[in-house]
Design a protein around this motif. Sequence first.
Motif, PDB file in Angstrom:
ATOM      1  N   MET A   1     -34.100 -35.439 -71.166  1.00  0.00           N
ATOM      2  CA  MET A   1     -33.986 -36.432 -70.118  1.00  0.00           C
ATOM      3  C   MET A   1     -33.506 -35.764 -68.836  1.00  0.00           C
ATOM      4  O   MET A   1     -32.526 -35.024 -68.841  1.00  0.00           O
ATOM      5  N   LEU A   2     -34.211 -36.055 -67.755  1.00  0.00           N
ATOM      6  CA  LEU A   2     -33.845 -35.491 -66.468  1.00  0.00           C
ATOM      7  C   LEU A   2     -32.686 -36.279 -65.866  1.00  0.00           C
ATOM      8  O   LEU A   2     -32.645 -37.503 -65.956  1.00  0.00           O
ATOM      9  N   LYS A   3     -31.757 -35.567 -65.249  1.00  0.00           N
ATOM     10  CA  LYS A   3     -30.628 -36.205 -64.582  1.00  0.00           C
ATOM     11  C   LYS A   3     -30.667 -35.815 -63.115  1.00  0.00           C
ATOM     12  O   LYS A   3     -30.756 -34.638 -62.782  1.00  0.00           O
ATOM     13  N   GLN A   4     -30.592 -36.812 -62.264  1.00  0.00           N
ATOM     14  CA  GLN A   4     -30.633 -36.569 -60.836  1.00  0.00           C
ATOM     15  C   GLN A   4     -29.354 -35.862 -60.393  1.00  0.00           C
ATOM     16  O   GLN A   4     -28.251 -36.300 -60.726  1.00  0.00           O
ATOM     17  N   PRO A   5     -29.503 -34.772 -59.627  1.00  0.00           N
ATOM     18  CA  PRO A   5     -28.310 -34.095 -59.109  1.00  0.00           C
ATOM     19  C   PRO A   5     -27.524 -35.014 -58.169  1.00  0.00           C
ATOM     20  O   PRO A   5     -28.088 -35.931 -57.564  1.00  0.00           O
ATOM     21  N   GLU A   6     -26.264 -34.784 -58.059  1.00  0.00           N
ATOM     22  CA  GLU A   6     -25.420 -35.578 -57.164  1.00  0.00           C
ATOM     23  C   GLU A   6     -25.873 -35.362 -55.722  1.00  0.00           C
ATOM     24  O   GLU A   6     -26.179 -34.248 -55.317  1.00  0.00           O
ATOM     25  N   ARG A   7     -25.934 -36.446 -54.984  1.00  0.00           N
ATOM     26  CA  ARG A   7     -26.366 -36.367 -53.591  1.00  0.00           C
ATOM     27  C   ARG A   7     -25.438 -35.469 -52.777  1.00  0.00           C
ATOM     28  O   ARG A   7     -25.887 -34.686 -51.938  1.00  0.00           O
ATOM     29  N   GLU A   8     -24.158 -35.583 -53.041  1.00  0.00           N
ATOM     30  CA  GLU A   8     -23.181 -34.815 -52.268  1.00  0.00           C
ATOM     31  C   GLU A   8     -23.325 -33.311 -52.456  1.00  0.00           C
ATOM     32  O   GLU A   8     -22.878 -32.534 -51.634  1.00  0.00           O
ATOM     33  N   SER A   9     -23.961 -32.901 -53.556  1.00  0.00           N
ATOM     34  CA  SER A   9     -24.101 -31.468 -53.815  1.00  0.00           C
ATOM     35  C   SER A   9     -25.273 -30.857 -53.055  1.00  0.00           C
ATOM     36  O   SER A   9     -25.460 -29.657 -53.075  1.00  0.00           O
ATOM     37  N   ARG A  10     -26.050 -31.719 -52.351  1.00  0.00           N
ATOM     38  CA  ARG A  10     -27.217 -31.238 -51.599  1.00  0.00           C
ATOM     39  C   ARG A  10     -27.256 -31.893 -50.227  1.00  0.00           C
ATOM     40  O   ARG A  10     -26.621 -32.902 -49.980  1.00  0.00           O
ATOM     41  N   ASN A  11     -28.020 -31.322 -49.348  1.00  0.00           N
ATOM     42  CA  ASN A  11     -28.149 -31.850 -47.991  1.00  0.00           C
ATOM     43  C   ASN A  11     -29.371 -32.766 -47.914  1.00  0.00           C
ATOM     44  O   ASN A  11     -30.410 -32.378 -47.401  1.00  0.00           O
ATOM     45  N   VAL A  12     -29.260 -33.981 -48.488  1.00  0.00           N
ATOM     46  CA  VAL A  12     -30.359 -34.940 -48.471  1.00  0.00           C
ATOM     47  C   VAL A  12     -29.854 -36.278 -47.944  1.00  0.00           C
ATOM     48  O   VAL A  12     -28.677 -36.607 -48.078  1.00  0.00           O
ATOM     49  N   ASN A  13     -30.777 -37.051 -47.350  1.00  0.00           N
ATOM     50  CA  ASN A  13     -30.372 -38.360 -46.846  1.00  0.00           C
ATOM     51  C   ASN A  13     -30.535 -39.419 -47.931  1.00  0.00           C
ATOM     52  O   ASN A  13     -31.092 -39.170 -48.997  1.00  0.00           O
ATOM     53  N   ALA A  14     -30.072 -40.619 -47.627  1.00  0.00           N
ATOM     54  CA  ALA A  14     -30.060 -41.701 -48.619  1.00  0.00           C
ATOM     55  C   ALA A  14     -31.468 -42.089 -49.068  1.00  0.00           C
ATOM     56  O   ALA A  14     -31.696 -42.343 -50.254  1.00  0.00           O
ATOM     57  N   LEU A  15     -32.418 -42.130 -48.138  1.00  0.00           N
ATOM     58  CA  LEU A  15     -33.787 -42.518 -48.499  1.00  0.00           C
ATOM     59  C   LEU A  15     -34.424 -41.500 -49.444  1.00  0.00           C
ATOM     60  O   LEU A  15     -35.100 -41.870 -50.399  1.00  0.00           O
ATOM     61  N   PHE A  16     -34.208 -40.223 -49.179  1.00  0.00           N
ATOM     62  CA  PHE A  16     -34.733 -39.188 -50.069  1.00  0.00           C
ATOM     63  C   PHE A  16     -34.120 -39.330 -51.456  1.00  0.00           C
ATOM     64  O   PHE A  16     -34.812 -39.257 -52.467  1.00  0.00           O
ATOM     65  N   TYR A  17     -32.815 -39.540 -51.497  1.00  0.00           N
ATOM     66  CA  TYR A  17     -32.110 -39.640 -52.776  1.00  0.00           C
ATOM     67  C   TYR A  17     -32.609 -40.822 -53.601  1.00  0.00           C
ATOM     68  O   TYR A  17     -32.799 -40.707 -54.812  1.00  0.00           O
ATOM     69  N   GLU A  18     -32.864 -41.948 -52.945  1.00  0.00           N
ATOM     70  CA  GLU A  18     -33.387 -43.124 -53.645  1.00  0.00           C
ATOM     71  C   GLU A  18     -34.792 -42.856 -54.184  1.00  0.00           C
ATOM     72  O   GLU A  18     -35.107 -43.210 -55.320  1.00  0.00           O
ATOM     73  N   MET A  19     -35.653 -42.233 -53.363  1.00  0.00           N
ATOM     74  CA  MET A  19     -37.015 -41.927 -53.773  1.00  0.00           C
ATOM     75  C   MET A  19     -37.008 -40.936 -54.939  1.00  0.00           C
ATOM     76  O   MET A  19     -37.717 -41.109 -55.923  1.00  0.00           O
ATOM     77  N   GLU A  20     -36.174 -39.926 -54.842  1.00  0.00           N
ATOM     78  CA  GLU A  20     -36.057 -38.942 -55.910  1.00  0.00           C
ATOM     79  C   GLU A  20     -35.623 -39.608 -57.213  1.00  0.00           C
ATOM     80  O   GLU A  20     -36.143 -39.297 -58.291  1.00  0.00           O
ATOM     81  N   GLY A  21     -34.707 -40.551 -57.120  1.00  0.00           N
ATOM     82  CA  GLY A  21     -34.249 -41.273 -58.302  1.00  0.00           C
ATOM     83  C   GLY A  21     -35.376 -42.055 -58.963  1.00  0.00           C
ATOM     84  O   GLY A  21     -35.502 -42.068 -60.195  1.00  0.00           O
ATOM     85  N   ARG A  22     -36.208 -42.713 -58.146  1.00  0.00           N
ATOM     86  CA  ARG A  22     -37.367 -43.442 -58.700  1.00  0.00           C
ATOM     87  C   ARG A  22     -38.339 -42.491 -59.386  1.00  0.00           C
ATOM     88  O   ARG A  22     -38.857 -42.783 -60.465  1.00  0.00           O
ATOM     89  N   GLN A  23     -38.560 -41.352 -58.768  1.00  0.00           N
ATOM     90  CA  GLN A  23     -39.480 -40.359 -59.332  1.00  0.00           C
ATOM     91  C   GLN A  23     -38.952 -39.853 -60.684  1.00  0.00           C
ATOM     92  O   GLN A  23     -39.710 -39.714 -61.642  1.00  0.00           O
ATOM     93  N   ILE A  24     -37.677 -39.574 -60.746  1.00  0.00           N
ATOM     94  CA  ILE A  24     -37.068 -39.076 -61.978  1.00  0.00           C
ATOM     95  C   ILE A  24     -37.148 -40.140 -63.072  1.00  0.00           C
ATOM     96  O   ILE A  24     -37.415 -39.821 -64.235  1.00  0.00           O
ATOM     97  N   GLN A  25     -36.959 -41.407 -62.717  1.00  0.00           N
ATOM     98  CA  GLN A  25     -37.096 -42.486 -63.708  1.00  0.00           C
ATOM     99  C   GLN A  25     -38.515 -42.521 -64.275  1.00  0.00           C
ATOM    100  O   GLN A  25     -38.705 -42.685 -65.479  1.00  0.00           O
ATOM    101  N   LYS A  26     -39.510 -42.383 -63.408  1.00  0.00           N
ATOM    102  CA  LYS A  26     -40.906 -42.357 -63.865  1.00  0.00           C
ATOM    103  C   LYS A  26     -41.135 -41.189 -64.813  1.00  0.00           C
ATOM    104  O   LYS A  26     -41.790 -41.327 -65.854  1.00  0.00           O
TER     105      LYS A  26
END
Length: 66
Positions: A1-26
């Motif tokens: 099972m893939l686990k999304q990395p913590e947002r704070e550990s990377r330089n990404v904005n909120a929209l990217f983080y939400e999209m990445e989370g949806r992709q990982i769920q798929k």
Amino acid sequence: MLKQPERESRNVNALFYEMEGRQIQKMNKVLADVELTKAEEKILIWLAGWEESTVEHLLSVIEKAA
């Protein structure tokens, strides 16, 4: 099972983080019973940052191959 990395550990904005989370769920839905190596997990998390249609097409191919 893939686990999304913590947002704070990377330089990404909120929209990217939400999209990445949806992709990982798929991906987790399609790859539910597949045991992945750390390298495979890392590349799939990287891929989750790509355009949603790219991920959907790849997952479609994986489902067909299964």
